[in-house]
Write a protein that holds these residues in place. Structure first.
Motif, PDB file in Angstrom:
ATOM      1  N   ARG A   1       1.004  -1.138   0.020  1.00 62.52           N
ATOM      2  CA  ARG A   1      -0.111   0.034   0.051  1.00 62.52           C
ATOM      3  C   ARG A   1       0.883   1.356   0.045  1.00 62.52           C
ATOM      4  NH1 ARG A   1      -2.067   2.421   5.724  1.00 62.52           N
ATOM      5  NH2 ARG A   1       0.055   2.063   6.804  1.00 62.52           N
TER       6      ARG A   1
ATOM      7  N   ARG B   1       2.616   4.159   1.586  1.00 61.31           N
ATOM      8  CA  ARG B   1       2.599   4.442   2.816  1.00 61.31           C
ATOM      9  C   ARG B   1       2.771   5.976   2.983  1.00 61.31           C
ATOM     10  NH1 ARG B   1       5.639  -0.518   2.340  1.00 61.31           N
ATOM     11  NH2 ARG B   1       4.175  -2.062   3.528  1.00 61.31           N
TER      12      ARG B   1
ATOM     13  N   ARG C   1     -11.648   1.601   7.236  1.00 58.69           N
ATOM     14  CA  ARG C   1     -11.546   1.155   8.498  1.00 58.69           C
ATOM     15  C   ARG C   1      -9.996   1.323   9.013  1.00 58.69           C
ATOM     16  NH1 ARG C   1     -13.585  -3.766  11.529  1.00 58.69           N
ATOM     17  NH2 ARG C   1     -12.150  -4.248  13.195  1.00 58.69           N
TER      18      ARG C   1
ATOM     19  N   ALA D   1      -6.474   1.734  11.254  1.00 61.27           N
ATOM     20  CA  ALA D   1      -5.450   0.880  11.865  1.00 61.27           C
ATOM     21  C   ALA D   1      -5.289   1.306  13.177  1.00 61.27           C
ATOM     22  CB  ALA D   1      -4.371   0.696  11.056  1.00 61.27           C
ATOM     23  N   THR D   2      -4.759   0.307  13.965  1.00 61.61           N
ATOM     24  CA  THR D   2      -4.127   0.497  15.236  1.00 61.61           C
ATOM     25  C   THR D   2      -5.007   0.696  16.132  1.00 61.61           C
ATOM     26  OG1 THR D   2      -3.566   2.817  14.825  1.00 61.61           O
ATOM     27  CG2 THR D   2      -1.562   1.248  14.774  1.00 61.61           C
TER      28      THR D   2
ATOM     29  N   GLU E   1      -4.979   7.642   7.057  1.00 62.95           N
ATOM     30  CA  GLU E   1      -5.733   7.350   5.703  1.00 62.95           C
ATOM     31  C   GLU E   1      -6.662   8.627   5.296  1.00 62.95           C
ATOM     32  OE1 GLU E   1      -6.188   5.090   8.174  1.00 62.95           O
ATOM     33  OE2 GLU E   1      -5.035   3.328   7.505  1.00 62.95           O
TER      34      GLU E   1
ATOM     35  N   GLY F   1      -3.514  -2.468   9.539  1.00 64.30           N
ATOM     36  CA  GLY F   1      -3.686  -1.551   8.377  1.00 64.30           C
ATOM     37  C   GLY F   1      -2.733  -2.095   7.274  1.00 64.30           C
ATOM     38  N   SER F   2      -2.275  -3.282   7.293  1.00 58.01           N
ATOM     39  CA  SER F   2      -1.681  -3.814   6.184  1.00 58.01           C
ATOM     40  C   SER F   2      -1.641  -5.289   5.941  1.00 58.01           C
ATOM     41  CB  SER F   2      -0.235  -3.627   6.545  1.00 58.01           C
ATOM     42  OG  SER F   2       0.699  -4.304   5.598  1.00 58.01           O
TER      43      SER F   2
ATOM     44  N   ILE G   1       0.337  -7.116   3.980  1.00 58.08           N
ATOM     45  CA  ILE G   1       1.818  -7.500   3.459  1.00 58.08           C
ATOM     46  C   ILE G   1       2.345  -8.210   4.649  1.00 58.08           C
ATOM     47  CG2 ILE G   1       4.016  -6.800   2.581  1.00 58.08           C
ATOM     48  CD1 ILE G   1       2.407  -3.922   2.054  1.00 58.08           C
TER      49      ILE G   1
ATOM     50  N   GLY H   1       5.467   0.430   7.022  1.00 58.61           N
ATOM     51  CA  GLY H   1       6.007  -0.341   6.187  1.00 58.61           C
ATOM     52  C   GLY H   1       6.421  -1.915   6.626  1.00 58.61           C
TER      53      GLY H   1
ATOM     54  N   GLU I   1       3.919  -2.975   9.311  1.00 49.69           N
ATOM     55  CA  GLU I   1       3.021  -3.016  10.187  1.00 49.69           C
ATOM     56  C   GLU I   1       2.765  -4.251  10.857  1.00 49.69           C
ATOM     57  OE1 GLU I   1       2.903  -1.887   7.084  1.00 49.69           O
ATOM     58  OE2 GLU I   1       2.270  -0.022   6.794  1.00 49.69           O
TER      59      GLU I   1
END
Lengths: 395, 395, 395
Positions: free
Chosen positions: A3, A5, A20, A22-23, A78, B193-194, B196, B266, B268
């Motif tokens: 994604r 960053r 949605r 994160a964290t 975001e 949020g990732s 990856i 990067g 996450e």
């Protein structure tokens, strides 16, 4: 596919897109203590467990603006990492109190998009909601930000500008803690140090808060990291040296928190923040600035189904490097010639609850409905919003 | 006979000497919150109780580097109060997670001594172990420091230079939290949020982390005091004015923590830090410096007995006042002419765990052993290290 | 009738007036951690739950000076908002330990008033008491401040100057945690890192503490806000620019806390602070100053009914920008010509408890009453103050 960053650009947003964030974050007593250490907050329900329990809470509720800042911080990655400016807030409602141990996450919906005529930027409107670990909403708000476009020539077809109510109607405000007896009210007033209650305030009244607070870099950095807000403009001095202002910017939510803490002297009896009707960061604050604040009473009304507390709609004006007495009210909003007084950094329209004077075993609110001070904004009917909205209050 | 409150000199150390360090410390939710406020950490297992519980932990584990910094701080009074330089780390293993309420103490064994040819200083090698209140080791590491001699002419007979493994072998790494189902993994990815994951990284890959963090004096002082690290070089501006650099030095562990927090964008999905294979503070950091970081994937391998998570060996390079894109990888280690790029402050080789992609009810790791990317370092056999190592995980 | 939010002036005080201070405060583990982060405190009973429990406490007691600062902060709004100077402290007694979860409030009685000859200011003497949620006193003290008069010409009839004991007598000191066995003492000494106990100190002895601590603006602001102390002199740089010193002043309690934290190296075995007999902030401290400290043993005596711990009366001298070795003891109090050494910022006379050496199953204190070192101040009889004073100790 990694994604990006580096955050979203204006072209990346779609109307009705759900994001949605994160964290998720578990909040504890430590967040409450750090908030006091970083802002100087003295509001009693967040400071004293004894008082919080008297009001029917199972624990001290976290400070409303602490909750807001954590909820907001989640949306930055975001929504506003590439924001040029945070243009405004509206329709913010505190739905449920938050306690130590709760885990908060945020979600946003894109509700408006409008490209600017320069074609270099556009305005993104989002409605964000913060949920607790039980997926119950505890806070929701709208904000709009000016976001960079990736390329000026790219074409954005979607265009919708939402409108917002000027103030959250009374029947959509959530019930705060309850004063069950005169004993509770006396204990409360001893704790706040003031007996100036809801009845004593009149629309049009202005309160100049006496204290000032000079902001240090480490203060606002620490607060902004506590909120896990990762916007570069607050943290990276090398990058900000190349900006117009040349310095790191103080996160706007920290400015709100500091100004709100300053209001304690004069508004000691505020029980809780119910809503932010609208707000603007008028100009940037940087480390070294000293913040002052004054409040104006915009309106007041009874709380639906409640005789122990009433609502006050307040305007909180934050000033930098000018004491309130040097800034006439008229100038704050728009100076002669249509420009604001240069000292104004924050102009916030919000609604709080405050206990009413207690007469004959009940508060004055129940006996003398203050029709004369009710504005056109609140609804005529005041249905009890019910216990369903207060699941965290001890029954 | 008062002990010498000015710390130990090179002559005071003996091979195999055991040093029990003072001031055990109970860690709480407050340390976790302060760590977020001081570093901007967003790594999810330490941020969200909901996620920590999904992974089988009874509570949020404290951030690995927070634990390291507290454990390390205890060793300063006896090991490095008179250190000229903190030369390096090796063989650091995170053995057990630490939770709110645990009490930590540290102990060191002198495992190497070597006088320098100048005879003014010597190198002391210690293996330090941090224990919890149940006397279970939770962290162990080796470091070596250059320590002043009391007098150049004093004779030191003992001389031994230990050697260290270049990377902690896989079967000595402890098992992290467990992804028991795809639901857990989905919940995790929503939280970080990732998407990856371990499978997406390849040795040789480099990630430039976008954020920068400018360090203030109050930030690093606050962090270093939180760790009860009492080295004068961080605190006493009068004394440091007489030093070559002229200023207080930022504690190296704070530099690690800040750089590690920057890696969130990067990396996450890092679940936990398993080991530090080696590390060096390449040059000093002072207040006013802005830290940036990039990461290189050195290696990757399956975790013994685990199909849900894999290990990544990473190189974390911390830079001051230079954005990563301006610092080519080759230069970080050794520039043309054998000198490092002057922006490099930290060069850390560490191993982390990360969830694998989930296929057919199980993770990809179990189905496609990534032999092609396994380096020579990890062992060929991957015995399950067993639950005995994870007593704090809810079964 | 709005109360005056600009604080009380000399004319507003009456002898025997009782002032109930606002904003009760619940203290938690977070206050304990923040205190460590802001002061660098390493004293073991507050740092390690394991040790606190060995001593019979149900949890870690909060640091005595943390409690003092919070209790003191509450009194500022009504007592010293218009204080020109905080002249002195006396008769401070720590009555009961404070634990996470306790809610503290303060109350003051005006015990003395004296107008100054200039008629512009007067001295107000108050005895303040801090209570916990069970209305039990946990701390009491006297302080006197020079307060501005509203108008020089106003007439103040009341005039009374109270006198104070030079040191709190032994039988009014509260019992600290208990060393029930040699095992406990050994564990304690391992934890403090020192075996220099009560028996090893002699009146007249001086200890120069090696560490120095440079104060940053953000440090003292954060600490002072944590204590909810709202005195403008600490926070408002714009206002303070107009003052003689031109800068924000560091809150005196923060100076005490920093100096006390510095004493750890040399006084590792202090168990708790029992009393402050007297104290003065000799000159102001501002951000950028580096604090150092030395201690002098004024006196020592047995604790009533206790053979495991003894009392030490200490003088703590705080210095700015001068290392202790450069400031002779004689000069600290009064230099040649009657002036203090300009580096002295703090001169505090306080009493602490410290464990005694353990002999034949008991401590030396019980076997050899140290009559030779007993001063005239402590009482001849040492009645056991009883368990009634230690309700928070696990029986």
């Amino acid at each position: 596919m990694p994604r990006d960053r580096h955050g979203s650009f204006f072209e990346d947003f779609r109307l009705n897109q759900v994001i949605r964030h994160a964290t998720p974050r578990t909040v504890t007593e430590a967040e409450a203590s750090l908030y006091i250490a970083l802002t100087g907050s003295r509001h009693v329900p967040h400071s004293a467990l004894t008082i919080a329990r008297s009001l029917g809470y199972r624990n001290r509720p976290l400070d409303d603006f602490l909750v807001f800042n954590i909820a907001f911080g989640k949306t930055v990655a975001e929504i506003s990492l590439n924001a040029v400016a945070n243009l405004g807030y509206a329709e913010l409602r505190f739905i449920e109190p938050v306690f130590s141990g709760d885990t908060l996450r945020s979600e946003s919906v894109v509700i408006g998009l409008k490209e600017n005529s320069s074609r270099k930027t556009g305005i993104v409107y989002v409605r964000s909601t913060c949920y607790n670990q039980d997926e119950r909403p505890i806070l929701s708000w709208v904000r709009w930000v000016m976001v960079l476009k990736r390329r000026p020539q790219s074409i954005v077809k979607e265009c919708y500008e939402p409108e917002f109510v000027s103030a959250i109607p009374s029947d959509e405000l959530c019930s705060p803690g309850r004063f069950s007896s005169k004993v509770t009210l006396d204990e409360w007033c001893d704790a706040t140090g003031s007996r100036i209650l809801w009845n004593d305030f009149a629309p049009g009244e202005r309160i100049d808060h006496p204290l000032g607070m000079t902001i240090e870099e480490a203060d606002h950095l620490c607060a902004t990291r506590l909120y896990q807000n990762n916007a570069r403009v607050h943290f990276d001095a090398v990058e900000m040296q190349r900006s117009k202002i040349g310095k790191r910017l103080v996160y706007g939510g920290h400015v709100i928190s500091i100004c709100r803490a300053l209001t304690y002297d004069g508004l000691e009896n505020v029980l809780g923040v119910l809503a932010i009707n609208g707000g603007q960061h008028v100009s940037p604050t940087v480390a070294g600035d000293t913040l002052y604040a004054y409040s104006e009473v915009i309106d007041k009304w009874n709380m639906p189904g409640r005789s122990d507390v009433g609502a006050l709609r307040l305007r909180l004006v934050g000033l930098k490097n000018f004491i309130p007495v040097d800034v006439p009210s008229a100038q704050s909003a728009t100076e002669r010639g249509g420009r604001r007084h240069p000292a104004v950094v924050l102009d916030l329209d919000y609604t709080v609850s405050m206990p009413c004077k207690w007469l004959d075993g009940n508060s004055i609110g129940a006996h003398s409905p203050v029709d004369d001070v009710l504005s056109a904004d609140p609804p005529v009917a005041f249905p009890n919003t019910g216990d369903a909205r207060r699941p965290d209050l001890v029954s």
